[in-house]
Design a protein around this motif. Sequence first.
Motif, mmCIF file in Angstrom:
data_model
loop_
_atom_site.group_PDB
_atom_site.id
_atom_site.type_symbol
_atom_site.label_atom_id
_atom_site.label_comp_id
_atom_site.label_asym_id
_atom_site.label_seq_id
_atom_site.Cartn_x
_atom_site.Cartn_y
_atom_site.Cartn_z
ATOM 1 N N THR A 269 0.834 -1.194 0.000
ATOM 2 C CA THR A 269 0.000 0.000 0.000
ATOM 3 C C THR A 269 0.875 1.253 0.000
ATOM 4 O O THR A 269 1.929 1.277 0.643
ATOM 5 C CB THR A 269 -0.922 0.028 1.233
ATOM 6 N N GLY B 190 0.233 5.807 -0.087
ATOM 7 C CA GLY B 190 -0.801 6.825 -0.094
ATOM 8 C C GLY B 190 -0.335 8.154 0.450
ATOM 9 O O GLY B 190 0.836 8.321 0.832
ATOM 10 N N TYR C 143 -3.592 3.606 -2.395
ATOM 11 C CA TYR C 143 -3.652 2.592 -3.451
ATOM 12 C C TYR C 143 -3.009 1.317 -2.922
ATOM 13 O O TYR C 143 -1.906 1.345 -2.362
ATOM 14 C CB TYR C 143 -2.908 3.065 -4.696
ATOM 15 N N THR C 144 -3.690 0.183 -3.079
ATOM 16 C CA THR C 144 -3.198 -1.106 -2.607
ATOM 17 C C THR C 144 -3.168 -2.094 -3.763
ATOM 18 O O THR C 144 -4.119 -2.161 -4.556
ATOM 19 C CB THR C 144 -4.114 -1.668 -1.494
ATOM 20 N N THR C 145 -2.086 -2.861 -3.843
ATOM 21 C CA THR C 145 -1.990 -3.889 -4.869
ATOM 22 C C THR C 145 -1.595 -5.209 -4.225
ATOM 23 O O THR C 145 -0.781 -5.244 -3.297
ATOM 24 C CB THR C 145 -0.955 -3.507 -5.959
ATOM 25 N N ASP D 65 -6.234 -4.694 -7.364
ATOM 26 C CA ASP D 65 -5.768 -3.320 -7.265
ATOM 27 C C ASP D 65 -6.903 -2.494 -6.693
ATOM 28 O O ASP D 65 -8.008 -2.470 -7.256
ATOM 29 C CB ASP D 65 -5.363 -2.783 -8.643
ATOM 30 N N TRP E 148 -8.341 1.172 -4.757
ATOM 31 C CA TRP E 148 -8.237 2.579 -4.362
ATOM 32 C C TRP E 148 -9.163 2.793 -3.169
ATOM 33 O O TRP E 148 -10.263 2.247 -3.133
ATOM 34 C CB TRP E 148 -8.648 3.509 -5.500
ATOM 35 N N SER E 149 -8.719 3.607 -2.212
ATOM 36 C CA SER E 149 -9.558 3.899 -1.056
ATOM 37 C C SER E 149 -9.425 5.361 -0.659
ATOM 38 O O SER E 149 -8.368 5.975 -0.824
ATOM 39 C CB SER E 149 -9.204 3.002 0.130
ATOM 40 N N MET F 254 -14.046 2.283 -0.812
ATOM 41 C CA MET F 254 -13.013 1.571 -1.560
ATOM 42 C C MET F 254 -13.594 1.024 -2.852
ATOM 43 O O MET F 254 -14.795 0.761 -2.953
ATOM 44 C CB MET F 254 -12.460 0.410 -0.735
ATOM 45 N N ASP G 201 -10.316 -2.232 -8.801
ATOM 46 C CA ASP G 201 -10.208 -2.061 -10.247
ATOM 47 C C ASP G 201 -10.506 -3.370 -10.977
ATOM 48 O O ASP G 201 -10.121 -4.461 -10.532
ATOM 49 C CB ASP G 201 -8.802 -1.586 -10.611
#
Length: 249
Positions: free
Chosen positions: A117, A119, A137-139, A146, A148-149, A171, A174
């Motif tokens: 993560t 941000g 953003y977390t992957t 993937d 987004w929060s 959240m 994607d």
Amino acid sequence: MKSLLLVTSALAAFAAAPALAQDGPIGSVGVTYGNSEAELGGLSADSDAYAIDGVVAMPAFGEWTVTVAANASQFDDGSSDDTTLAGTAHLTTMAGSDLRFGGFVGAADVADETALTAGVEVQKYLSKATLTGVVAYTTADDVDLDVWSVGGDAAFYVTEALRLNAGVSWMTIDDADVDGFTYGVGAEYVIARSPFSVTAGLSHSDIEDLDVDTWTVGLRYSFGGGLQARDRAGAALPGSGVMGILGSL
């Protein structure tokens, strides 16, 4: 559901940004117990979670502050259990006398799967309140996710010994057409002017067809300052605000 657990554990790795420079480290160590009830497609499940965590904020150079935090959690749903390890590092600076902004990176490991993560975060400090905003953003490559929060939290200091907070977050995953909201409240109370405090929280998450209700209780030991000093120095517990609510999943 395991993929959602992985993502929300990673998103939990957020700490409040610092507001005041300090002469030495400020932080805390705590233990927490929580219970979650989840419903998905007419099916329900109940799980318990036990956690230990620590966080420390330290002056770096000039107006910059470094905050480092780590968390280890054990989840038990009766038939199996998983261990989550998570950590974050923050670098922030002041803009004026009451606004702090910066960025962070974090990692979480669940059942040998890793999520990363990154941000940005900002906080506004008032005499009896702290307002927090985070975009992250977390992957998670192993499960091809993937995320987004965006989240916000407001903490109010009713007295020097009592802090109440409430927050909400959103959240989206994607390429999966999955969105979710989490909202909740929390409290921390200092025991008789000692370095120990008790914590409690309630939250509800709605992620498409998945609904999760969670409550937590805990005990915390603080060093270097009281509730508001710890918060404004960047040593608020990752999980004490709205971002941590996501971690209850």
